[in-house]
Design an enzyme around this catalytic site. Structure first.
Site, short mmCIF file in Angstrom:
data_model
loop_
_atom_site.label_atom_id
_atom_site.label_comp_id
_atom_site.label_asym_id
_atom_site.label_seq_id
_atom_site.Cartn_x
_atom_site.Cartn_y
_atom_site.Cartn_z
CG ASP A 271 32.06 45.09 35.40
OD1 ASP A 271 31.27 44.97 34.55
OD2 ASP A 271 33.00 45.60 35.93
CG HIS A 272 30.57 43.06 40.67
ND1 HIS A 272 31.27 42.44 40.47
CD2 HIS A 272 30.84 44.50 40.91
CE1 HIS A 272 32.56 42.78 40.50
NE2 HIS A 272 32.21 44.22 40.80
CB THR B 196 37.84 44.82 42.46
OG1 THR B 196 37.42 46.07 41.64
CG2 THR B 196 38.68 45.47 43.62
CB THR B 197 40.44 47.98 38.60
OG1 THR B 197 39.38 47.25 37.88
CG2 THR B 197 41.20 48.71 38.04
NE ARG C 141 24.10 27.58 42.27
CZ ARG C 141 23.05 27.41 42.88
NH1 ARG C 141 21.88 27.46 42.14
NH2 ARG C 141 23.00 27.30 44.11
CG HIS D 248 37.53 51.36 42.67
ND1 HIS D 248 37.52 50.53 43.74
CD2 HIS D 248 37.61 50.31 41.68
CE1 HIS D 248 37.65 49.08 43.61
NE2 HIS D 248 37.77 48.98 42.22
NE ARG E 200 38.98 41.48 36.07
CZ ARG E 200 39.91 42.26 36.81
NH1 ARG E 200 39.16 43.45 37.36
NH2 ARG E 200 41.22 42.26 37.04
CG ASN F 63 30.79 48.47 36.77
OD1 ASN F 63 30.47 47.31 36.59
ND2 ASN F 63 32.18 48.83 36.53
CD GLU G 232 36.23 56.06 36.43
OE1 GLU G 232 35.62 56.12 35.21
OE2 GLU G 232 35.83 55.36 37.34
CG HIS H 24 36.73 45.71 33.49
ND1 HIS H 24 37.49 45.88 34.73
CD2 HIS H 24 37.44 45.64 32.62
CE1 HIS H 24 38.66 45.58 34.57
NE2 HIS H 24 38.90 45.25 33.12
NE ARG I 295 38.36 38.37 37.63
CZ ARG I 295 39.28 38.88 38.34
NH1 ARG I 295 38.80 39.95 39.58
NH2 ARG I 295 40.62 38.98 38.13
CG HIS I 296 32.85 40.83 35.84
ND1 HIS I 296 33.36 41.51 34.87
CD2 HIS I 296 33.54 41.17 37.08
CE1 HIS I 296 34.12 42.46 35.36
NE2 HIS I 296 34.60 42.32 36.34
CD GLU J 284 35.65 50.05 34.29
OE1 GLU J 284 36.11 49.08 34.70
OE2 GLU J 284 35.00 50.63 34.93
N1 PXP Z 1 35.57 52.89 37.79
C1 PXP Z 1 36.56 52.16 37.31
C2 PXP Z 1 37.65 52.48 36.33
C3 PXP Z 1 36.57 50.54 37.91
O1 PXP Z 1 37.55 49.98 37.35
C4 PXP Z 1 35.36 50.22 38.69
C5 PXP Z 1 35.36 48.83 38.94
O2 PXP Z 1 35.33 48.02 38.01
C6 PXP Z 1 34.49 51.08 39.16
C7 PXP Z 1 34.71 52.61 38.46
C8 PXP Z 1 33.33 50.89 39.69
O3 PXP Z 1 33.67 50.58 41.11
P1 PXP Z 1 32.83 49.67 42.18
O4 PXP Z 1 32.24 48.63 41.65
O5 PXP Z 1 33.54 49.49 43.40
O6 PXP Z 1 31.70 50.73 42.28
#
Ligand code: PXP
Length: 249
Positions: A14-15, A105-106, A23, A199, A50, A12, A156, A48, A54-55, A75
């Site tokens: 996203d971050h 977060t979720t 920035r 997660h 959103r 993932n 999941e 994801h 936000r990301h 996602e």
């Molecule tokens: N699976 C799902 C469905 C999620 O929403 C997330 C977080 O966006 C993750 C996995 C990954 O979680 P993490 O970023 O904590 O590893």
């Protein structure tokens, strides 16, 4: 007991976008990170989009669809806007997650049991478009049964509570969560669902989840992007892959 085959790792990204957006501008680019993850052995990329962007942004999704050779796991919340975006791109998989604006977060799984009729209608066009539909849920009988009834092909399981208890040093509670994940992975598999998990997973918590024979995919983001600061994204993924393979063996 099903035989444990190769476990897929969905990375993932996203971050990477979180850091970029801190920035403004274009750096660091989540698509470049996804390509690097792909080269380092990720079996899929998860992003994801959103509601508040936000990301990940709409342009990131366009870029990922164009650039990736491995499957994209998109996602999304169960909203008309997200459904239209998914139907436009037809990613390999969509994972339906709950979304609250105020959460960091979720935080929990989707309450499928409470919203069964609407969700059944919501996912039908996604399935018809050829997407594998996954539902992100807590490891509970009623949620798994409801996900099965609405026609999802995949669930999941939310591993957040298991990881949080580990981080807080509540090892008995952690082991209780792991026991629940173990039982519910088997229950879901027996219903014919494909089982994923994710997660909060890290090097410290991944092995017992990777060892569950019914789980065929882990989705991991925040820890890997954090660890990339210290050892680089490729090596961070390689180490996660090694821990998963060792646990599976
Ligand atoms: N699976 C799902 C469905 C999620 O929403 C997330 C977080 O966006 C993750 C996995 C990954 O979680 P993490 O970023 O904590 O590893």
């Amino acid at each position: 007991m099903p035989t444990a085959g190769k476990l897929r790792l969905g990375v993932n990204i996203d971050h990477v976008a979180t850091v970029r957006n801190a920035r403004g501008g274009a750096y660091p680019c989540p698509i470049r990170a996804a390509e690097l993850a792909q080269a380092a052995g990720a079996d899929g990329i998860t992003a994801h989009l959103r509601e508040d962007r936000r990301h990940i942004t709409d342009a990131d999704i366009d870029g990922l669809v164009a650039a990736l050779k491995v499957p994209l796991n998109f996602e999304m919340a169960a909203t008309d806007e997200m459904q239209a975006i998914a139907l436009r791109h037809r990613p390999h998989a969509v994972c339906i997650v709950p979304e609250k604006r105020e959460e960091r977060t979720t935080e929990g799984g989707l309450d499928v049991a409470q919203d069964e009729n609407r969700l059944a209608h919501f996912i039908a066009p996604l399935r018809d478009a050829g997407c594998r539909v996954s539902i992100f849920i807590a490891a509970e009988h009623n949620q798994i049964e409801a996900a099965h009834r609405i026609g999802a092909q995949v669930i999941e399981l939310h591993t957040g509570a298991y990881c949080d208890f580990h981080a807080e040093g509540h090892f008995e509670k952690r082991d209780g969560e792991l026991h629940r994940l173990t039982e519910m992975a088997a229950f879901a598999h027996d219903l014919g669902l494909e089982v994923h998990a994710g997660h909060g997973l890290s090097y410290e918590t991944v092995a017992p989840v990777a060892a569950l024979p019914q789980v065929v995919e882990l989705n991991i983001g925040h820890f890997l992007i954090g660890e990339a600061i210290f050892r680089g994204l490729g090596p961070a993924i390689t180490e996660m892959r090694r821990l998963m393979d060792d646990a599976r063996a």
